[in-house]
Write a protein that holds these residues in place. Sequence first.
Motif, PDB file in Angstrom:
ATOM      1  N   UNK A 223      26.710  51.279  46.794  1.00 58.97           N
ATOM      2  CA  UNK A 223      27.063  49.889  47.071  1.00 58.97           C
ATOM      3  C   UNK A 223      26.718  49.019  45.877  1.00 58.97           C
ATOM      4  N   UNK A 224      25.606  49.278  45.246  1.00 57.87           N
ATOM      5  CA  UNK A 224      25.234  48.514  44.053  1.00 57.87           C
ATOM      6  C   UNK A 224      26.257  48.665  42.940  1.00 57.87           C
ATOM      7  N   UNK A 225      26.767  49.867  42.771  1.00 56.45           N
ATOM      8  CA  UNK A 225      27.802  50.119  41.764  1.00 56.45           C
ATOM      9  C   UNK A 225      29.081  49.381  42.118  1.00 56.45           C
ATOM     10  N   UNK A 226      29.476  49.449  43.384  1.00 53.19           N
ATOM     11  CA  UNK A 226      30.696  48.762  43.832  1.00 53.19           C
ATOM     12  C   UNK A 226      30.556  47.252  43.639  1.00 53.19           C
ATOM     13  N   UNK A 227      29.418  46.699  43.997  1.00 48.64           N
ATOM     14  CA  UNK A 227      29.181  45.268  43.841  1.00 48.64           C
ATOM     15  C   UNK A 227      29.235  44.890  42.360  1.00 48.64           C
ATOM     16  N   UNK A 228      28.649  45.717  41.519  1.00 46.42           N
ATOM     17  CA  UNK A 228      28.685  45.468  40.074  1.00 46.42           C
ATOM     18  C   UNK A 228      30.115  45.449  39.548  1.00 46.42           C
ATOM     19  N   UNK A 229      30.932  46.383  40.015  1.00 47.23           N
ATOM     20  CA  UNK A 229      32.335  46.418  39.601  1.00 47.23           C
ATOM     21  C   UNK A 229      33.093  45.192  40.108  1.00 47.23           C
ATOM     22  N   UNK A 230      32.825  44.800  41.349  1.00 47.10           N
ATOM     23  CA  UNK A 230      33.468  43.595  41.884  1.00 47.10           C
ATOM     24  C   UNK A 230      33.087  42.363  41.061  1.00 47.10           C
ATOM     25  N   UNK A 231      31.818  42.245  40.715  1.00 53.60           N
ATOM     26  CA  UNK A 231      31.367  41.107  39.903  1.00 53.60           C
ATOM     27  C   UNK A 231      32.073  41.078  38.553  1.00 53.60           C
ATOM     28  N   UNK A 232      32.184  42.242  37.938  1.00 57.36           N
ATOM     29  CA  UNK A 232      32.839  42.335  36.630  1.00 57.36           C
ATOM     30  C   UNK A 232      34.307  41.938  36.730  1.00 57.36           C
ATOM     31  N   UNK A 233      35.002  42.489  37.722  1.00 53.31           N
ATOM     32  CA  UNK A 233      36.418  42.183  37.898  1.00 53.31           C
ATOM     33  C   UNK A 233      36.615  40.707  38.227  1.00 53.31           C
ATOM     34  N   UNK A 234      35.782  40.175  39.105  1.00 52.79           N
ATOM     35  CA  UNK A 234      35.856  38.756  39.452  1.00 52.79           C
ATOM     36  C   UNK A 234      35.607  37.898  38.211  1.00 52.79           C
ATOM     37  N   UNK A 235      34.625  38.256  37.415  1.00 53.70           N
ATOM     38  CA  UNK A 235      34.318  37.511  36.197  1.00 53.70           C
ATOM     39  C   UNK A 235      35.487  37.504  35.215  1.00 53.70           C
ATOM     40  N   UNK A 236      36.141  38.653  35.065  1.00 50.18           N
ATOM     41  CA  UNK A 236      37.308  38.727  34.180  1.00 50.18           C
ATOM     42  C   UNK A 236      38.419  37.815  34.687  1.00 50.18           C
ATOM     43  N   UNK A 237      38.677  37.887  35.986  1.00 52.96           N
ATOM     44  CA  UNK A 237      39.712  37.034  36.570  1.00 52.96           C
ATOM     45  C   UNK A 237      39.386  35.560  36.393  1.00 52.96           C
ATOM     46  N   UNK A 238      38.127  35.202  36.611  1.00 52.54           N
ATOM     47  CA  UNK A 238      37.710  33.809  36.457  1.00 52.54           C
ATOM     48  C   UNK A 238      37.893  33.325  35.019  1.00 52.54           C
ATOM     49  N   UNK A 239      37.612  34.199  34.050  1.00 49.47           N
ATOM     50  CA  UNK A 239      37.786  33.821  32.642  1.00 49.47           C
ATOM     51  C   UNK A 239      39.250  33.496  32.343  1.00 49.47           C
ATOM     52  N   UNK A 240      40.143  34.357  32.803  1.00 51.05           N
ATOM     53  CA  UNK A 240      41.571  34.126  32.563  1.00 51.05           C
ATOM     54  C   UNK A 240      42.041  32.852  33.260  1.00 51.05           C
ATOM     55  N   UNK A 241      41.606  32.662  34.481  1.00 49.39           N
ATOM     56  CA  UNK A 241      42.002  31.462  35.217  1.00 49.39           C
ATOM     57  C   UNK A 241      41.429  30.200  34.568  1.00 49.39           C
ATOM     58  N   UNK A 242      40.199  30.280  34.089  1.00 52.30           N
ATOM     59  CA  UNK A 242      39.599  29.136  33.415  1.00 52.30           C
ATOM     60  C   UNK A 242      40.409  28.753  32.175  1.00 52.30           C
TER      61      UNK A 242
END
Length: 172
Positions: free
Chosen positions: A45-64
């Motif tokens: 679960x920690x690995x999955x959460x880490x991947x979600x955070x990374x993917x969300x962060x990438x998406x947020x950067x592009x949207x920003x």
Amino acid sequence: MNIVLPPVTVQLAERLDAVRTHQAAPALEPWMEELYRSFSDRQTMGTVIGELRTTLGEGEQHLDQFFRNPADKSVLGPVPSLMGQMRGVLSVLGLDQAALAVGRMRDTVDEWLITEQEPEQIKAGDTFEKLGNSLGALGSQVDMLGYQPLLARKLFVYDADAGELKHVAGPL
């Protein structure tokens, strides 16, 4: 003075002694299997959460980048794929409301990519704010998954009327 060790400690010591002396370790006790499984689940679960955070962060950067300059739609290119990945993971985790919200956010980004709107038209609505609010709520939900997974499932809902993922306040 004799010290009496709990049976669990004795079992662990016997396993360690067997391995240390190059003998086959005794079969795992059911409680040991459950402990290992629980640890493995938390680690996964920690690995999955880490991947979600990374993917969300990438998406947020592009949207920003897009929010700062809506004339440059090229920065949105990777966003639908990133949101598709997040939606799939959220669905597997049983976070249906978050998956629905991410699907709607992806639809919004797809619309921006295919329509010929002027930057002023895109900025004029409240879509930027709603998308930003949903991304913030999603980030909070992903963070909460790491330490309160049951609450993370209950405290966030997709409000279709408002078009946002929201934190639910009040009694559960």
